[in-house]
Design an enzyme around this catalytic site. Sequence first.
Site, PDB file in Angstrom:
ATOM      1  N   ASP A  94      -9.718 -12.066  -6.170  1.00 51.61           N
ATOM      2  CA  ASP A  94     -11.174 -11.638  -6.352  1.00 51.61           C
ATOM      3  C   ASP A  94     -11.870 -12.360  -7.489  1.00 51.61           C
ATOM      4  O   ASP A  94     -12.744 -13.028  -7.675  1.00 51.61           O
ATOM      5  CB  ASP A  94     -11.491 -10.089  -6.355  1.00 51.61           C
ATOM      6  CG  ASP A  94     -12.002  -9.835  -5.056  1.00 51.61           C
ATOM      7  OD1 ASP A  94     -11.641 -10.518  -3.882  1.00 51.61           O
ATOM      8  OD2 ASP A  94     -12.503  -8.701  -4.891  1.00 51.61           O
TER       9      ASP A  94
ATOM     10  N   ASP B 201      -4.784  -8.848  -4.813  1.00 54.66           N
ATOM     11  CA  ASP B 201      -6.174  -8.112  -4.387  1.00 54.66           C
ATOM     12  C   ASP B 201      -7.016  -8.302  -5.557  1.00 54.66           C
ATOM     13  O   ASP B 201      -8.092  -8.903  -5.414  1.00 54.66           O
ATOM     14  CB  ASP B 201      -5.958  -6.762  -4.029  1.00 54.66           C
ATOM     15  CG  ASP B 201      -7.101  -5.990  -3.562  1.00 54.66           C
ATOM     16  OD1 ASP B 201      -8.025  -6.759  -3.386  1.00 54.66           O
ATOM     17  OD2 ASP B 201      -6.912  -4.876  -3.428  1.00 54.66           O
TER      18      ASP B 201
ATOM     19  N   TYR C 295       0.540  -0.704  -1.739  1.00 57.96           N
ATOM     20  CA  TYR C 295      -0.706  -0.132  -0.824  1.00 57.96           C
ATOM     21  C   TYR C 295      -0.108   0.553   0.365  1.00 57.96           C
ATOM     22  O   TYR C 295      -0.810   1.358   1.082  1.00 57.96           O
ATOM     23  CB  TYR C 295      -1.448  -1.198  -0.252  1.00 57.96           C
ATOM     24  CG  TYR C 295      -2.160  -1.630  -1.426  1.00 57.96           C
ATOM     25  CD1 TYR C 295      -2.479  -1.080  -2.692  1.00 57.96           C
ATOM     26  CD2 TYR C 295      -3.331  -2.892  -1.157  1.00 57.96           C
ATOM     27  CE1 TYR C 295      -3.305  -1.501  -3.721  1.00 57.96           C
ATOM     28  CE2 TYR C 295      -4.069  -3.309  -2.067  1.00 57.96           C
ATOM     29  CZ  TYR C 295      -4.166  -2.659  -3.050  1.00 57.96           C
ATOM     30  OH  TYR C 295      -5.089  -3.375  -4.426  1.00 57.96           O
TER      31      TYR C 295
ATOM     32  N   ASP D 284      -1.048  -9.662 -16.558  1.00 56.97           N
ATOM     33  CA  ASP D 284      -1.886  -9.205 -17.458  1.00 56.97           C
ATOM     34  C   ASP D 284      -2.244 -10.735 -18.038  1.00 56.97           C
ATOM     35  O   ASP D 284      -3.458 -10.927 -18.498  1.00 56.97           O
ATOM     36  CB  ASP D 284      -1.545  -8.149 -18.626  1.00 56.97           C
ATOM     37  CG  ASP D 284      -0.221  -8.256 -18.979  1.00 56.97           C
ATOM     38  OD1 ASP D 284       0.596  -8.932 -18.351  1.00 56.97           O
ATOM     39  OD2 ASP D 284       0.288  -7.672 -20.062  1.00 56.97           O
TER      40      ASP D 284
ATOM     41  N   LYS E 137       4.983  -8.174 -13.052  1.00 54.37           N
ATOM     42  CA  LYS E 137       5.151  -7.348 -14.097  1.00 54.37           C
ATOM     43  C   LYS E 137       6.630  -7.020 -14.448  1.00 54.37           C
ATOM     44  O   LYS E 137       6.907  -5.584 -14.342  1.00 54.37           O
ATOM     45  CB  LYS E 137       4.102  -6.273 -13.658  1.00 54.37           C
ATOM     46  CG  LYS E 137       3.722  -5.244 -14.880  1.00 54.37           C
ATOM     47  CD  LYS E 137       2.970  -5.789 -16.019  1.00 54.37           C
ATOM     48  CE  LYS E 137       2.398  -5.087 -17.213  1.00 54.37           C
ATOM     49  NZ  LYS E 137       2.064  -5.506 -18.405  1.00 54.37           N
TER      50      LYS E 137
END
Length: 367
Positions: free
Chosen positions: A250, A246, A135, A222, A190
């Site tokens: 959620d 992020d 980001y 994943d 990852k």
Amino acid sequence: MKIAVLPGDGIGPEIVAEAVKVLRALELPLEMEEAPVGGAAYEASGHPLPPSTLALAKNADAVLFGAVGDWKYDKLERALRPEQAILGLRKELGLFANFRPAVCYKELTHASSLKPELVAGLDILIIRELTGDIYFGQPRGRRTAVDGHFPGSEEAFDTMRYSKPEIERIAHVAFQAARQRSKRVTSVDKANVLETFQFWKDVVTEVHAQYPDVELDHMYVDNAAMQLVKAPKRFDVVVTGNMFGDILSDEAAMLTGSIGMLPSASLNARNQGLYEPSHGSAPDIAGQGVANPLATILSAAMMLRYSLQRPDAADRIESAVGAVLAAGLRTPDIWSEGATKVGTRAMGDAVVEAITGKTITIKTKKS
Ligand code: NAD
């Protein structure tokens, strides 16, 4: 203990007033001062984060934040939009650790889209690194590709990067938070594909050596996304980078099904923090007295636990919220057949009553 109270827009003032009422009911030496932020501040002084509000936040031990934003500000230039206040506060206070708990009260299991047995008693804490990763990594932009599958075509690119100190500090935060809970951390990465996240995994493992009493496991993002909907109760503290956090925070939050119940916190290296509900300013229900104040009240509990070092007082608020739900009180967003529907203020009053055992009338401080 100084608290900057920033109610903001929409339902912000209504829900923050209830959290302030609950904090006062604890009868702790808390000094609370209120200031405008977001659209309210723009209306008053032409900027969503005026210098006086920023100074108040910087000088406080913690910030209790309502919500900002309204569709009427969508046409303003980006720098003046209410949401810029949150970004400004994060940057100016150096808030790098975002805490998003997902707790499913047994009375509200029906609100989840998962089977009740999967979420009943769920209590996980997602810790997201907030200032690094893809980001914010440079360079980024658009250019003409010189290689890849389509040389000569227009392309866009971002840079994923983490420095060792950035990973170390969030790992310490996660292990320390786990010590206040069931001493288990899952680090999500990852590492099988990304160099950045192999490094993440190595550094988290290195920091873990300082916390032999805390259990650590590693999981690919994943798989973590899958496990969150398959067997969410297997997690306790989850720590991960900005982008994965992020998305996963959620996902985890929605397991509980009730956005009006979800608190959050963002902390810096000095444990100074910004505490706010996970939801927005809900302009569609603002001023109607029906907003659920519990996410904000639970954010105040997080503030006592993580910034003000009063876990005992945090426990009192959290138990009171549990008691109020057990008594069958519900704001419309969490109401179901057989429960008692109440408004914002009555819900706040009920939490105060559960804390003090008596009904009290409290005035909030106005700036
Ligand atoms: P929202 O979270 O404000 O509302 C989504 C839905 O949930 C609405 O139907 C709303 O009525 C409901 N809801 C939210 N909080 C509730 C509560 N406490 N009790 C009962 N119902 C509740 O999201 P949105 O509608 O997408 O955004 C509205 C505004 O909020 C926008 O301007 C957006 O930019 C802003 N926003 C601010 C923040 C923040 O301040 N941190 C976060 C997200 C969105």
